[in-house]
Design a protein around this motif. Structure first.
Motif, PDB file in Angstrom:
ATOM      1  N   PHE A 192      -1.036  -7.827   2.516  1.00 23.99           N
ATOM      2  CA  PHE A 192      -0.166  -7.585   1.367  1.00 23.99           C
ATOM      3  C   PHE A 192      -0.883  -7.946   0.070  1.00 23.99           C
ATOM      4  O   PHE A 192      -0.629  -7.349  -0.981  1.00 23.99           O
ATOM      5  CB  PHE A 192       1.128  -8.400   1.514  1.00 23.99           C
ATOM      6  CG  PHE A 192       2.112  -8.175   0.397  1.00 23.99           C
ATOM      7  CD1 PHE A 192       2.789  -6.976   0.282  1.00 23.99           C
ATOM      8  CD2 PHE A 192       2.370  -9.169  -0.542  1.00 23.99           C
ATOM      9  CE1 PHE A 192       3.702  -6.763  -0.750  1.00 23.99           C
ATOM     10  CE2 PHE A 192       3.280  -8.971  -1.567  1.00 23.99           C
ATOM     11  CZ  PHE A 192       3.945  -7.765  -1.675  1.00 23.99           C
ATOM     12  N   ARG A 214      -8.398   0.401  -0.819  1.00 18.65           N
ATOM     13  CA  ARG A 214      -7.926   0.947   0.455  1.00 18.65           C
ATOM     14  C   ARG A 214      -8.571   2.311   0.709  1.00 18.65           C
ATOM     15  O   ARG A 214      -8.761   3.114  -0.197  1.00 18.65           O
ATOM     16  CB  ARG A 214      -6.400   1.086   0.448  1.00 18.65           C
ATOM     17  CG  ARG A 214      -5.652  -0.140  -0.083  1.00 18.65           C
ATOM     18  CD  ARG A 214      -6.018  -1.442   0.632  1.00 18.65           C
ATOM     19  NE  ARG A 214      -5.400  -2.582  -0.013  1.00 18.65           N
ATOM     20  CZ  ARG A 214      -4.443  -3.338   0.520  1.00 18.65           C
ATOM     21  NH1 ARG A 214      -4.033  -3.071   1.742  1.00 18.65           N
ATOM     22  NH2 ARG A 214      -3.931  -4.347  -0.138  1.00 18.65           N
ATOM     23  N   MET A 252       0.789  -1.237   0.000  1.00 22.61           N
ATOM     24  CA  MET A 252       0.000   0.000   0.000  1.00 22.61           C
ATOM     25  C   MET A 252       0.825   1.293   0.000  1.00 22.61           C
ATOM     26  O   MET A 252       0.505   2.287   0.631  1.00 22.61           O
ATOM     27  CB  MET A 252      -0.938   0.130   1.155  1.00 22.61           C
ATOM     28  CG  MET A 252      -1.797  -1.022   1.479  1.00 22.61           C
ATOM     29  SD  MET A 252      -2.558  -0.574   2.989  1.00 22.61           S
ATOM     30  CE  MET A 252      -3.899  -1.510   3.037  1.00 22.61           C
ATOM     31  N   THR A 283       3.385  -1.822  -0.488  1.00 24.21           N
ATOM     32  CA  THR A 283       3.188  -2.750  -1.603  1.00 24.21           C
ATOM     33  C   THR A 283       4.467  -3.469  -1.998  1.00 24.21           C
ATOM     34  O   THR A 283       4.459  -4.274  -2.927  1.00 24.21           O
ATOM     35  CB  THR A 283       2.642  -1.997  -2.821  1.00 24.21           C
ATOM     36  OG1 THR A 283       3.548  -0.934  -3.154  1.00 24.21           O
ATOM     37  CG2 THR A 283       1.261  -1.419  -2.529  1.00 24.21           C
ATOM     38  N   SER A 284       5.557  -3.193  -1.307  1.00 26.66           N
ATOM     39  CA  SER A 284       6.826  -3.871  -1.576  1.00 26.66           C
ATOM     40  C   SER A 284       7.076  -4.919  -0.495  1.00 26.66           C
ATOM     41  O   SER A 284       7.217  -4.576   0.690  1.00 26.66           O
ATOM     42  CB  SER A 284       7.983  -2.853  -1.586  1.00 26.66           C
ATOM     43  OG  SER A 284       9.226  -3.510  -1.497  1.00 26.66           O
ATOM     44  N   TRP A 285       7.147  -6.196  -0.889  1.00 25.50           N
ATOM     45  CA  TRP A 285       7.451  -7.224   0.095  1.00 25.50           C
ATOM     46  C   TRP A 285       8.858  -7.041   0.663  1.00 25.50           C
ATOM     47  O   TRP A 285       9.124  -7.395   1.812  1.00 25.50           O
ATOM     48  CB  TRP A 285       7.283  -8.635  -0.485  1.00 25.50           C
ATOM     49  CG  TRP A 285       7.587  -9.668   0.560  1.00 25.50           C
ATOM     50  CD1 TRP A 285       8.652 -10.505   0.627  1.00 25.50           C
ATOM     51  CD2 TRP A 285       6.827  -9.918   1.756  1.00 25.50           C
ATOM     52  NE1 TRP A 285       8.614 -11.271   1.766  1.00 25.50           N
ATOM     53  CE2 TRP A 285       7.488 -10.926   2.476  1.00 25.50           C
ATOM     54  CE3 TRP A 285       5.644  -9.391   2.266  1.00 25.50           C
ATOM     55  CZ2 TRP A 285       7.018 -11.422   3.691  1.00 25.50           C
ATOM     56  CZ3 TRP A 285       5.173  -9.874   3.478  1.00 25.50           C
ATOM     57  CH2 TRP A 285       5.858 -10.878   4.176  1.00 25.50           C
ATOM     58  N   ALA A 298      -3.618   2.455   3.454  1.00 28.09           N
ATOM     59  CA  ALA A 298      -2.611   1.806   2.614  1.00 28.09           C
ATOM     60  C   ALA A 298      -1.608   1.002   3.439  1.00 28.09           C
ATOM     61  O   ALA A 298      -1.204   1.419   4.521  1.00 28.09           O
ATOM     62  CB  ALA A 298      -1.883   2.854   1.790  1.00 28.09           C
TER      63      ALA A 298
END
Length: 493
Positions: A389, A395, A5, A358-360, A355
């Motif tokens: 995730f 959102r 997010m 969004t990056s693992w 949010a």
């Protein structure tokens, strides 16, 4: 939290005007199917509310509502018990409050929040998701990490497949709008609010959007509105959870004559770590591996009420190899029939309120960084929240919490509580000029009202009855202090 997010895809909730009377159905009261409510003489009903509050004439859902009416000649008002997503107990909270907080003089109303049974429809995703034979929490290989990512994606996908339209409307703002319709259906100009833990954030949202509808407000273990939810439901909890686990180790060492696990905290901690290694290699009773073990024994970080029970379970496993008791306790906490519904609705709210990164790679880096400080709870908390995730609902944009127009509130928190750290209560106090903070000094319990601390419960009951609050002290501090309850003493000490 397990008790149960970067760029937001903004879904802006437009709240009805705070003083407008919304169009709503009425509640038809009748007998309660729940045995505890029925035995207490409660009445139950349902309320039809819009699925999407931005389309009030569209599809409807049904909220289950309960009420324990006052038993005195006149009612002192109505207390609405705000649903706590992790507890799943909003429907029954009316009964608990009526029993323990001077309920004879009040009408106590509880409701099962949208998505929570017996409200309809009820969220269901993957029953048994929190069950046995999960991968280890700590991803010592990329294969373990991928197993967890696959599990989390499967859960998020199943939730979306089963209730996609409902999940698009599960934000705290949606729940607050439901509360406003409950108030209107009760025919009340104002209600008092009683909320615990995650429910305190919903109460903050409601009191910000509808400040003129709030008479009095009790917030127990208050969520920090600056931190929802990537940090508040995750990384903020881990260091204090680790601290409280180690407080339990110290308590076990004090009673080494009962448990025989070590005479110092360090000795007990070493024994505990040896058991994690042991069940990682060979799950207890063929079912309780590393993940289940950590999730079970982390309950001691939330509540002292579990200390003796889990102390005995640990000792019997170490000395007698009793894995069946450990397995049964895990099942009792995590495999209750409502587990999937409770977990799914919690994810539906915290994953879509705002949010998440969004990056693992960011999730992984933040987790390993926190793991260095708090190795026991950290990865388990990340995996608990990792469906966010992959969450498919849009959102939302969080409400900026502002209590300037709320006349009166009583905040309650133990200073060493872990799941909802004390700093959240201090922050909310600063945003509500009419609020006072009651601190339980050096207490470690989470959501500690209604648990037997007479100092806390009596002050809440007195506030609800009279509206009187202690003087507000200057600065960022508590206004009144209660002593923590004594540590439990095991049998045979």
């Amino acid at each position: 939290m397990r008790l149960l997010m970067a760029v937001a895809m903004a879904l802006v909730f437009v709240a009805p005007a705070a003083n407008a009377t919304p169009t709503t159905s009425t509640i038809t009261w009748g007998a309660c199917a729940d045995q505890a409510l029925a035995a207490a003489g409660a009445e139950c009903g349902t309320l039809s509310v819009p699925l999407n509050h931005s389309a009030p004439n569209g599809a409807k859902i049904s909220l289950a509502v309960s009420r324990v009416k006052h038993k005195t000649a006149e009612s002192k008002g109505t207390v609405l018990a705000v649903h706590n997503p992790l507890g799943g107990d909003g429907y029954l909270q009316s009964l608990r409050g009526a029993r323990l907080l001077g309920g004879d003089a009040f009408d106590w109303v509880g409701y099962a929040s949208r998505g929570v049974a017996p409200s309809s429809p009820a969220v269901t995703c993957i029953p048994g998701h929190l069950g046995f034979n999960k991968p280890p929490h700590i991803p010592t290989s990329l294969a373990i990490e991928q197993q967890w990512l696959d599990r989390s994606k499967s859960y998020a996908d199943a939730c979306a497949a089963n209730q996609r339209e409902l999940l698009e409307n599960m934000k705290s703002t949606d729940i607050a709008a439901d509360m406003e319709l409950v108030r209107a259906a009760l025919g009340l100009d104002k209600v008092s609010l009683y909320a615990q833990a995650y429910g305190t954030y919903v109460a903050q949202v409601y009191s910000t959007l509808y400040p003129n509808r709030v008479a009095r407000m009790v917030l127990d273990s208050t969520v920090d509105p600056r931190r929802v939810w990537y940090n508040a439901a995750n990384f903020d909890q881990n260091p204090p959870l680790q601290r409280n686990l180690e407080i339990w180790f110290e308590w076990l060492a004090k009673y080494d004559n009962v448990y025989h696990l070590g005479k110092t905290k360090a000795e007990v901690q070493q024994v505990y770590q040896e058991q994690i290694d042991r069940v990682t290699a060979q799950p207890a009773a063929g079912a309780v591996g590393q993940a289940e073990w950590i999730d079970l024994f982390l309950y001691v970080s939330y509540s002292q009420q579990t200390w003796t029970m889990l102390g005995s379970a640990l000792a019997n496993w170490v000395h007698n190899g009793d894995g069946e008791t450990v397995k049964a306790l895990y099942a009792g906490f995590y495999l209750i029939p409502a587990a999937d519904n409770i977990y799914g609705t919690q994810m539906a709210t915290i994953c879509s309120d705002n949010a998440w990164p969004t990056s693992w790679a960011q999730w992984r880096a933040d987790t390993w960084r926190t793991y260095a400080i708090a190795p026991d709870p950290t990865w388990g908390n990340t995996w608990f929240n990792s469906p966010c995730f992959f969450w498919q609902a849009k959102r939302g944009t969080p409400v900026r919490i502002d209590g300037a127009q709320v006349d009166s509130a009583l905040l309650v928190s133990e200073t060493l509580t872990a799941a909802v750290p004390f700093e959240g209560s201090l922050e909310v106090r600063s945003r509500y000029p009419g609020a006072r903070l009651l601190a339980v000094q050096n207490g470690v319990n989470y959501a500690n009202s209604l648990t037997g601390n007479a100092c806390v419960d009596n002050k809440i009951a007195s506030y609800l009855a009279t509206g009187e609050l202690p003087a507000r002290k200057p600065g960022r501090q508590a206004d009144v202090v209660c002593a923590a309850q004594p540590d439990p003493v095991p049998a045979g000490a």
